[in-house]
Design a protein around this motif. Structure first.
Motif, PDB file in Angstrom:
ATOM      1  N   PHE A  34     125.864 -12.527 -37.023  1.00 13.87           N
ATOM      2  CA  PHE A  34     126.471 -12.933 -35.756  1.00 13.87           C
ATOM      3  C   PHE A  34     125.505 -13.828 -34.988  1.00 13.87           C
ATOM      4  O   PHE A  34     124.296 -13.662 -35.066  1.00 13.87           O
ATOM      5  N   TYR A  36     124.987 -14.935 -31.015  1.00  9.98           N
ATOM      6  CA  TYR A  36     125.352 -14.698 -29.626  1.00  9.98           C
ATOM      7  C   TYR A  36     124.895 -15.911 -28.825  1.00  9.98           C
ATOM      8  O   TYR A  36     123.729 -16.320 -28.937  1.00  9.98           O
ATOM      9  N   GLU A 148     130.101 -17.370 -21.999  1.00  7.76           N
ATOM     10  CA  GLU A 148     129.240 -16.903 -23.081  1.00  7.76           C
ATOM     11  C   GLU A 148     130.147 -16.524 -24.244  1.00  7.76           C
ATOM     12  O   GLU A 148     131.336 -16.236 -24.045  1.00  7.76           O
ATOM     13  N   MET A 150     130.382 -15.058 -28.675  1.00  4.73           N
ATOM     14  CA  MET A 150     129.811 -14.444 -29.869  1.00  4.73           C
ATOM     15  C   MET A 150     130.631 -14.947 -31.064  1.00  4.73           C
ATOM     16  O   MET A 150     131.871 -15.009 -31.005  1.00  4.73           O
TER      17      MET A 150
END
Length: 155
Positions: A34, A36, A148, A150
């Motif tokens: 992942f 972020y 923001e 992910m």
């Protein structure tokens, strides 16, 4: 089937420079499979920002454009960190914050500016993840939107 990089190129949009931290944080962090991405603002190609409180200094259409521009800033960070948008498998989560007056209620419509961009790049299945869209009484330097996100990476 076209790739994310090809889909972006077909949109004829210009990425701003990848933003540099304005505080003590990393623009992006890879953990496992992942990545972020820290909160980004609506950076323009000349590195200026789209500012103004929705419902006071700017209207909802400006907010939608600011959300798309914030999405472009996130893409610039992804390209800087990964080298290619093709390394992203899917959008997992988007948190959109809208600088708006108390009576404004169309936060999701504003953040669609970013979400629709991601859907055009990675498709409806992989370009749309879970999402929150909330209003804020203010944002740093009076930016109109902060987002923001992910993303899951290809293994």
């Amino acid at each position: 089937m076209s790739t994310a990089d090809q889909n972006f190129d077909a949109l004829n949009l210009e990425l701003p420079p990848a933003p540099t931290p304005k505080g003590v944080y990393k623009p992006a962090l890879i953990v496992g499979n992942f990545i972020y991405v820290s909160g980004h603002g609506p950076y323009l190609p000349d590195n200026s920002l789209m500012t103004g409180r929705i419902g006071l200094e700017v209207d909802i259409e400006f907010g939608i454009a600011a959300a798309q521009q914030t999405g472009l800033a996130i893409l610039a960070t992804l390209k800087a960190a990964l080298g290619s948008l093709n390394r992203v498998k899917r959008v997992v989560k988007v948190l959109g914050m809208v600088n708006a007056v108390d009576s404004f209620q169309e936060h999701p419509k504003v953040i669609n500016g970013c979400s629709e961009l991601f859907a055009k790049i990675w498709g409806d299945e992989n370009g749309i993840g879970v999402r929150s869209a909330v209003g804020m009484g203010s944002l740093p330097t009076n930016i109109s939107v902060e987002i923001e996100a992910m993303f899951e990476l290809e293994l």
